[in-house]
Design an enzyme around this catalytic site. Sequence first.
Site, PDB file in Angstrom:
ATOM      1  N   SER A  41       0.815  -1.216   0.000  1.00 21.91           N
ATOM      2  CA  SER A  41       0.000   0.000   0.000  1.00 21.91           C
ATOM      3  C   SER A  41       0.849   1.266   0.000  1.00 21.91           C
ATOM      4  O   SER A  41       0.517   2.245  -0.663  1.00 21.91           O
ATOM      5  CB  SER A  41      -0.975   0.000   1.174  1.00 21.91           C
ATOM      6  OG  SER A  41      -0.293  -0.130   2.399  1.00 21.91           O
ATOM      7  N   GLU A  42       1.958   1.274   0.764  1.00 18.46           N
ATOM      8  CA  GLU A  42       2.882   2.409   0.737  1.00 18.46           C
ATOM      9  C   GLU A  42       4.321   1.923   0.865  1.00 18.46           C
ATOM     10  O   GLU A  42       4.587   0.927   1.545  1.00 18.46           O
ATOM     11  CB  GLU A  42       2.616   3.420   1.863  1.00 18.46           C
ATOM     12  CG  GLU A  42       1.512   4.416   1.572  1.00 18.46           C
ATOM     13  CD  GLU A  42       0.154   3.950   2.060  1.00 18.46           C
ATOM     14  OE1 GLU A  42      -0.840   4.654   1.818  1.00 18.46           O
ATOM     15  OE2 GLU A  42       0.089   2.873   2.682  1.00 18.46           O
ATOM     16  N   THR A  43       5.214   2.642   0.204  1.00 15.36           N
ATOM     17  CA  THR A  43       6.653   2.430   0.363  1.00 15.36           C
ATOM     18  C   THR A  43       7.261   3.724   0.864  1.00 15.36           C
ATOM     19  O   THR A  43       6.971   4.809   0.338  1.00 15.36           O
ATOM     20  CB  THR A  43       7.307   2.004  -0.957  1.00 15.36           C
ATOM     21  OG1 THR A  43       6.783   0.723  -1.341  1.00 15.36           O
ATOM     22  CG2 THR A  43       8.818   1.890  -0.820  1.00 15.36           C
ATOM     23  N   HIS A  72       1.774   3.490   8.964  1.00 17.23           N
ATOM     24  CA  HIS A  72       2.396   2.169   9.087  1.00 17.23           C
ATOM     25  C   HIS A  72       3.768   2.132   8.435  1.00 17.23           C
ATOM     26  O   HIS A  72       4.670   1.425   8.903  1.00 17.23           O
ATOM     27  CB  HIS A  72       1.467   1.078   8.533  1.00 17.23           C
ATOM     28  CG  HIS A  72       1.559   0.841   7.068  1.00 17.23           C
ATOM     29  ND1 HIS A  72       0.861   1.576   6.144  1.00 17.23           N
ATOM     30  CD2 HIS A  72       2.268  -0.071   6.359  1.00 17.23           C
ATOM     31  CE1 HIS A  72       1.129   1.142   4.940  1.00 17.23           C
ATOM     32  NE2 HIS A  72       1.975   0.137   5.030  1.00 17.23           N
TER      33      HIS A  72
END
Length: 299
Positions: A46-48, A75
């Site tokens: 979902s995110e890096t 997160h």
Amino acid sequence: METIRVLQVDAFTDEPLTGNPAGVVPNADGLSDDQMQAIAAEMAVSETAFLRSSETADRRIRYFTPTQEVDLCGHATIGTFAHLHEEGLATGTTTLETNVGTLEIEVADDGTVWMTQDEPTIREIDVGYDRVADALGVDRAALEGASADIPLAVSSTGLPFLIAPITYLSDVGDAAPDMAAIEALTDAVDAAGVYLFTFDALEAESTVHGRMFAPGAGVPEDPVTGTASGAVGAYLDRFGAFDDDLPEELRLEQGHYVDRPGIVRVRLDDVVRVGGRGVTALDGSIVVPEADEDEILEA
């Protein structure tokens, strides 16, 4: 061909392959926007988080979903500092530059990462229970009944989320979200996503159980969401969900319906703080795509 180190760190858990997976690039100085976006798309989480040096804080992070840059991600921040703690590079209080400003991060000796969030902003909205219920695929009566004392509202401690209380855990689990309708809804209320929650939690010690949908940001359902949890904590406090007996710490369950269970801890003192653990599940390298010629000239 250049390669760089890249990790997957599972946040809000201490068990690999649970919680919320975040990509972490520990040394992202020199990467262009297009290169970071391409790496985030390849990581397909979902995110890096791209860890960079900062002129105004101890460190800087930029966050990319598979489709776009976002200003803040809880997160991925937790995951990044959990990794730094594993490497012996972060303990105690440090500062982090993000697109929403400089945040304070505290890393406890046991590896728990506490992330200070922005001052809350909360606004009630009037979009109609029918529209919200249809978008989430839930029963209108269950949604409207739970909102008698704590209304539909957009809450932000860095990113805005539409907060939607509902009656029972089964209502949360049975939700059948229409992603196109949710994207239109979040656009209409100027929110990054929708957080659906109930006080009918799985574990007795938990405060709420939630699910978060953000298709407009390229995240149909996020397993465990730090920024949304901070926004929910501020929302519950603002609307007096605990009367005058605000718990010292809130415990938010999430991720069980996508087989990635995790726990977010939220503290509401003078500021909103979100906390959790993280564990490295993957440590490897990735080929850096070549920079666009125009970006090289601009640099």
